[in-house]
Design an enzyme around this catalytic site. Structure first.
Site: not given
Ligand SMILES: [Zn+2]
Length: 303
Positions: A2-3, A110, A133, A176
């Site tokens: 998931p983002e 799960h 997981r 940078k």
């Protein structure tokens, strides 16, 4: 994985059920996720009211009525499911929000942590954390402890609001030499921005992922026009994805109550070999590997 927009979608789905509710009790089906759960985790949560459900980077933050914060990270495969309590009224059931999303694990083995809520605006409800997981994480943070907490103290600015301005990026990027792609992914600079959305934002701003981050800052430390455009692209990319996730939350009645991830159509990510979607650009999307991650970009219009 998931983002940030998916995590924000989950937060928006949970908020109407969790905010204002009291945690009646917590069932733990195992003692750990990625890390052990805090000692006396269930006991410390039982009886606590949930004042607010917020988010920082990819962490959900439930602020409890004793000042403690419950932080939840979905890891690689975690999802949250809302179930109306067995004795909930039909009206309460209809108000339980959900979004179907990408195939989520429905394997009950799960289901690792179950929160039983009472007295909430949506009536009694059960929130189930499922994570095949087990890269997810739950922890409790003492009142006032966020700033110094190891998970949060080094996090950069949020990519969602006005904090992410050209001016802020100029401060972060000045001097940078690192490529833009790496600078945008650096969680100490901007928190919660992942690989997919960095590719999308750079494509929108027509900036090369290989360009040095500092090249968009003037000698006296100001943002160039292109850096202003990048700040806007990042915010818009995330906002559009959150809006797409929000639209999956609308149809409560069809939902199975699960909150997880949605498929979003990407303009450049995963499109190697396809034509660039910028109007009048004849470029073909390329894939390169930067710091071990795939970067998709148009070598013609992204400079
Ligand atoms: Zn192009």
């Amino acid at each position: 994985m998931p983002e940030l927009p998916e995590v924000e979608t989950v937060r928006r789905g949970l908020q109407p059920v969790m905010e204002g509710a009291t945690i009646a009790d917590v069932t733990l089906r195992r003692p750990d996720l990625r890390l052990p759960l805090p000692e006396r985790f269930a006991e410390r949560l039982a009886g606590r009211g949930i004042d607010h459900l917020g988010r920082r980077a990819k962490y959900l933050l439930a602020e409890l009525d004793d000042g403690t914060t419950l932080a939840i990270h979905l890891g690689m495969s975690g999802s949250m499911r809302i179930e109306a309590a067995d004795d909930a009224t039909a009206d309460a059931r209809a108000r339980v929000p959900g979004a179907f999303l990408f195939p989520r694990s429905t394997t009950l083995t799960h289901d690792h942590v179950v929160f039983h809520l009472k007295d909430g605006p949506s009536g009694p409800a059960t929130i189930v954390f499922n994570d095949p997981r087990r890269f997810g994480l739950m922890t409790l943070i003492e009142p006032g402890g966020m700033e110094t907490h190891p998970l949060f103290r080094h996090l950069g600015i949020e990519p969602t609001g006005n904090a992410l301005s050209g001016e802020a990026l100029a401060r972060l990027f000045a001097g940078k030499a690192a490529p833009l792609k790496a600078a945008l992914l650096d969680q100490r600079l901007i928190a919660g921005l992942g690989n997919i959305y960095v590719c999308e934002a750079l494509w929108r701003a027509r900036l090369s992922p290989r360009r040095a981050a500092g090249s968009l800052v003037t000698r006296d430390g100001k943002a160039t026009k292109r850096l202003e455009a990048l700040a806007l692209s990042v915010r818009e990319t995330i906002a559009d994805a959150i809006a797409a996730g929000g639209s999956t939350l609308k149809d409560y009645r069809q939902a199975d109550g699960s909150l997880g991830y949605f498929q979003h159509s990407f303009a450049v990510y995963g499109r190697e070999g396809e034509a660039c979607r910028h109007e009048n650009c004849r470029g073909i999307i390329s894939r390169i590997v930067q710091s071990g991650r795939s970067t998709f970009f148009c070598p013609i219009c992204q400079r």
